[in-house]
Design a protein around this motif. Structure first.
Motif, mmCIF file in Angstrom:
data_model
loop_
_atom_site.group_PDB
_atom_site.id
_atom_site.type_symbol
_atom_site.label_atom_id
_atom_site.label_comp_id
_atom_site.label_asym_id
_atom_site.label_seq_id
_atom_site.Cartn_x
_atom_site.Cartn_y
_atom_site.Cartn_z
ATOM 1 N N LEU A 60 3.543 -1.985 -37.961
ATOM 2 C CA LEU A 60 4.180 -0.882 -37.170
ATOM 3 C C LEU A 60 5.763 -1.054 -36.924
ATOM 4 O O LEU A 60 6.235 -2.025 -36.909
ATOM 5 N N LYS A 61 6.196 0.277 -36.928
ATOM 6 C CA LYS A 61 7.882 0.088 -36.481
ATOM 7 C C LYS A 61 7.668 0.675 -35.275
ATOM 8 O O LYS A 61 7.039 1.678 -34.769
ATOM 9 N N VAL A 62 8.274 -0.129 -34.125
ATOM 10 C CA VAL A 62 8.192 0.300 -32.807
ATOM 11 C C VAL A 62 9.530 0.497 -32.076
ATOM 12 O O VAL A 62 10.529 -0.282 -32.690
ATOM 13 N N LYS A 63 9.856 1.397 -31.235
ATOM 14 C CA LYS A 63 11.040 1.470 -30.537
ATOM 15 C C LYS A 63 10.840 0.640 -29.182
ATOM 16 O O LYS A 63 9.817 1.016 -28.476
ATOM 17 N N THR A 64 11.636 -0.216 -28.576
ATOM 18 C CA THR A 64 11.868 -0.797 -27.520
ATOM 19 C C THR A 64 12.871 -0.064 -26.528
ATOM 20 O O THR A 64 14.106 0.232 -27.062
ATOM 21 N N GLU A 65 12.623 0.132 -25.349
ATOM 22 C CA GLU A 65 13.506 0.814 -24.443
ATOM 23 C C GLU A 65 13.421 -0.154 -23.022
ATOM 24 O O GLU A 65 12.234 -0.189 -22.685
ATOM 25 N N LYS A 66 14.375 -0.374 -22.589
ATOM 26 C CA LYS A 66 14.413 -0.927 -21.055
ATOM 27 C C LYS A 66 14.077 0.006 -20.150
ATOM 28 O O LYS A 66 14.731 1.145 -19.992
ATOM 29 N N ILE A 67 13.200 -0.356 -19.200
ATOM 30 C CA ILE A 67 12.669 0.524 -18.087
ATOM 31 C C ILE A 67 13.593 0.148 -17.032
ATOM 32 O O ILE A 67 13.539 -1.011 -16.440
ATOM 33 N N GLU A 68 14.293 0.954 -16.147
ATOM 34 C CA GLU A 68 15.148 0.617 -14.998
ATOM 35 C C GLU A 68 13.941 0.711 -14.044
ATOM 36 O O GLU A 68 13.160 1.542 -13.772
ATOM 37 N N ASN A 69 14.030 -0.069 -13.070
ATOM 38 C CA ASN A 69 13.309 -0.293 -12.095
ATOM 39 C C ASN A 69 11.856 -0.266 -12.180
ATOM 40 O O ASN A 69 11.023 0.740 -12.097
ATOM 41 N N PRO A 70 11.387 -1.364 -13.173
ATOM 42 C CA PRO A 70 10.022 -1.173 -13.594
ATOM 43 C C PRO A 70 9.097 -1.530 -12.255
ATOM 44 O O PRO A 70 9.214 -2.069 -11.628
ATOM 45 N N PRO A 71 7.577 -1.180 -12.322
ATOM 46 C CA PRO A 71 6.719 -1.574 -11.467
ATOM 47 C C PRO A 71 6.763 -2.997 -11.401
ATOM 48 O O PRO A 71 6.914 -3.738 -12.251
ATOM 49 N N MET A 72 6.268 -3.856 -10.225
ATOM 50 C CA MET A 72 6.067 -5.013 -10.001
ATOM 51 C C MET A 72 5.217 -5.789 -11.117
ATOM 52 O O MET A 72 5.615 -6.633 -11.340
ATOM 53 N N ASP A 73 4.053 -5.055 -11.234
ATOM 54 C CA ASP A 73 3.293 -5.530 -12.041
ATOM 55 C C ASP A 73 3.239 -5.139 -13.702
ATOM 56 O O ASP A 73 2.447 -5.357 -14.594
ATOM 57 N N GLY A 74 4.301 -4.532 -13.924
ATOM 58 C CA GLY A 74 4.613 -3.627 -15.083
ATOM 59 C C GLY A 74 5.682 -4.384 -15.882
ATOM 60 O O GLY A 74 6.455 -5.211 -15.512
ATOM 61 N N SER A 75 5.749 -4.043 -17.094
ATOM 62 C CA SER A 75 6.592 -4.587 -18.082
ATOM 63 C C SER A 75 8.100 -3.943 -17.791
ATOM 64 O O SER A 75 8.116 -2.925 -17.319
ATOM 65 N N SER A 76 9.294 -4.692 -18.248
ATOM 66 C CA SER A 76 10.403 -3.933 -18.110
ATOM 67 C C SER A 76 10.981 -3.413 -19.500
ATOM 68 O O SER A 76 11.705 -2.732 -19.513
ATOM 69 N N ILE A 77 10.004 -3.320 -20.416
ATOM 70 C CA ILE A 77 10.264 -2.935 -21.526
ATOM 71 C C ILE A 77 9.010 -1.721 -22.163
ATOM 72 O O ILE A 77 8.006 -1.977 -21.870
ATOM 73 N N LYS A 78 9.292 -0.656 -22.547
ATOM 74 C CA LYS A 78 8.328 0.277 -23.012
ATOM 75 C C LYS A 78 8.570 0.404 -24.594
ATOM 76 O O LYS A 78 9.477 0.239 -25.111
ATOM 77 N N TYR A 79 7.230 0.340 -25.178
ATOM 78 C CA TYR A 79 7.231 0.377 -26.560
ATOM 79 C C TYR A 79 6.727 1.697 -27.077
ATOM 80 O O TYR A 79 5.663 2.219 -26.485
ATOM 81 N N THR A 80 7.398 2.262 -28.012
ATOM 82 C CA THR A 80 7.103 3.479 -28.519
ATOM 83 C C THR A 80 6.822 3.344 -30.097
ATOM 84 O O THR A 80 7.713 2.828 -30.785
ATOM 85 N N LEU A 81 5.703 3.980 -30.643
ATOM 86 C CA LEU A 81 5.530 3.918 -31.930
ATOM 87 C C LEU A 81 6.607 4.734 -32.775
ATOM 88 O O LEU A 81 6.608 5.894 -32.518
ATOM 89 N N VAL A 82 7.124 4.261 -33.702
ATOM 90 C CA VAL A 82 7.938 4.992 -34.532
ATOM 91 C C VAL A 82 7.405 5.409 -35.671
ATOM 92 O O VAL A 82 7.294 6.708 -36.322
ATOM 93 N N LYS A 83 6.554 4.553 -36.631
ATOM 94 C CA LYS A 83 6.169 4.792 -37.533
ATOM 95 C C LYS A 83 4.914 3.749 -38.060
ATOM 96 O O LYS A 83 5.109 2.649 -37.676
#
Length: 90
Positions: A60-83
């Motif tokens: 997979l090719k995935v896009k990573t985005e930094k999440i501002e103010n992530p939830p305490m139990d969550g990741s600070s990075i969001k992964y989205t499928l590109v292809k």
């Protein structure tokens, strides 16, 4: 719309089976590596837009985005499928 830089895109190889792992609670993790020569690592996040089917290895090719103010139990990075580059029966 600006072009996304290649720095926020990664190639993930996804294993054909999930494994038991523990994040906030016991769950199933995808096994992921970025290069064929790497060893498998547990992936605790979701990849938005990607539907995993057991028995197939994916590239997979995935896009990573930094999440501002992530939830305490969550990741600070969001992964989205590109292809989805490939899906191979294992």
């Amino acid at each position: 719309m600006p072009n996304s830089s290649s720095e926020d895109e990664k190639t993930f190889i996804i294993a054909s089976q999930t494994v038991d792992c523990t994040g906030v609670a016991p769950m199933k993790c995808l096994q992921v590596k970025e290069k064929e020569s790497d060893s498998w690592g547990n992936f605790y996040n979701n990849i938005e837009g990607f539907t995993y089917e057991p028995g197939f290895e994916y590239v997979l090719k995935v896009k990573t985005e930094k999440i501002e103010n992530p939830p305490m139990d969550g990741s600070s990075i969001k992964y989205t499928l590109v292809k989805q580059v490939s899906k191979t029966k294992k």
